[in-house]
Design a protein around this motif. Structure first.
Motif, PDB file in Angstrom:
ATOM      1  N   CYS A  77     -59.231 -44.915-116.013  1.00  0.00           N
ATOM      2  CA  CYS A  77     -59.524 -45.401-114.459  1.00  0.00           C
ATOM      3  C   CYS A  77     -61.387 -45.589-114.133  1.00  0.00           C
ATOM      4  N   CYS A  84     -63.741 -42.505-111.729  1.00  0.00           N
ATOM      5  CA  CYS A  84     -62.278 -42.175-110.914  1.00  0.00           C
ATOM      6  C   CYS A  84     -62.168 -40.830-110.435  1.00  0.00           C
ATOM      7  N   CYS A  93     -53.435 -41.938-110.129  1.00  0.00           N
ATOM      8  CA  CYS A  93     -54.340 -42.369-108.887  1.00  0.00           C
ATOM      9  C   CYS A  93     -53.479 -43.554-109.465  1.00  0.00           C
ATOM     10  N   HIS A  95     -55.103 -46.398-108.578  1.00  0.00           N
ATOM     11  CA  HIS A  95     -55.331 -47.243-109.972  1.00  0.00           C
ATOM     12  C   HIS A  95     -55.277 -47.861-111.141  1.00  0.00           C
TER      13      HIS A  95
HETATM   14 ZN   LIG Z   1     -58.235 -44.272-110.338  1.00  0.00          ZN
END
Ligand SMILES: [Zn+2]
Length: 140
Positions: A77, A84, A93, A95
């Protein structure tokens, strides 16, 4: 813009992902992934308009309105402004969770539909045979 057309199939992808997380032995990691998947599910549902699936590199672009940052996630990410923070710390995360869910969803999209019921050989329903009764009349 990301739009999940088949909610049932997406629900199944989420269920599968959660059941895989169940296999994680580390309780802390498990909890974090469950949270990430839960958040990803909500984000996709509510903010799918700010996400774009990139078919060429199987990544998900996520524009976060909160941080005004753009995240690119597949296995890793990255944020447009760097990395991130969660990923940097090795923490799951949403994401990445979202990218994975969307990838799995996209992968199942082109799977041919199972044979239709009409194609499956079937036995014709048994014809009801009525026992004919011939009444004999006896005349004495
Ligand atoms: Zn992330």
């Amino acid at each position: 813009m990301l739009q999940i057309e088949n909610k049932d199939r997406f629900g199944k992808v989420i269920a599968d992902a959660l059941s895989k997380v169940e296999l994680t032995t580390d309780a802390q990691t498990k909890k974090r992934w469950i949270n990430a998947i839960a958040k990803a599910t909500v984000e996709i549902e509510e903010n799918g308009v700010f996400m774009t699936w990139m078919e060429n590199d199987k990544s998900l672009l996520i524009w976060s309105q909160k941080s005004n940052n753009i995240y690119t996630a597949n296995g890793v990410c990255h944020a447009a402004s760097g990395v991130c923070r969660a990923f940097e710390q090795g923490v799951p995360c949403f994401h990445r969770a979202a990218a994975r869910l969307v990838r799995l969803y996209m992968e199942t999209e082109n799977v041919p539909v199972q044979a239709q019921a009409e194609d499956v050989p079937f036995l014709k329903p048994t014809v009801q045979v009525k026992a004919e009764r011939v009444a004999g009349i006896r005349i004495n």
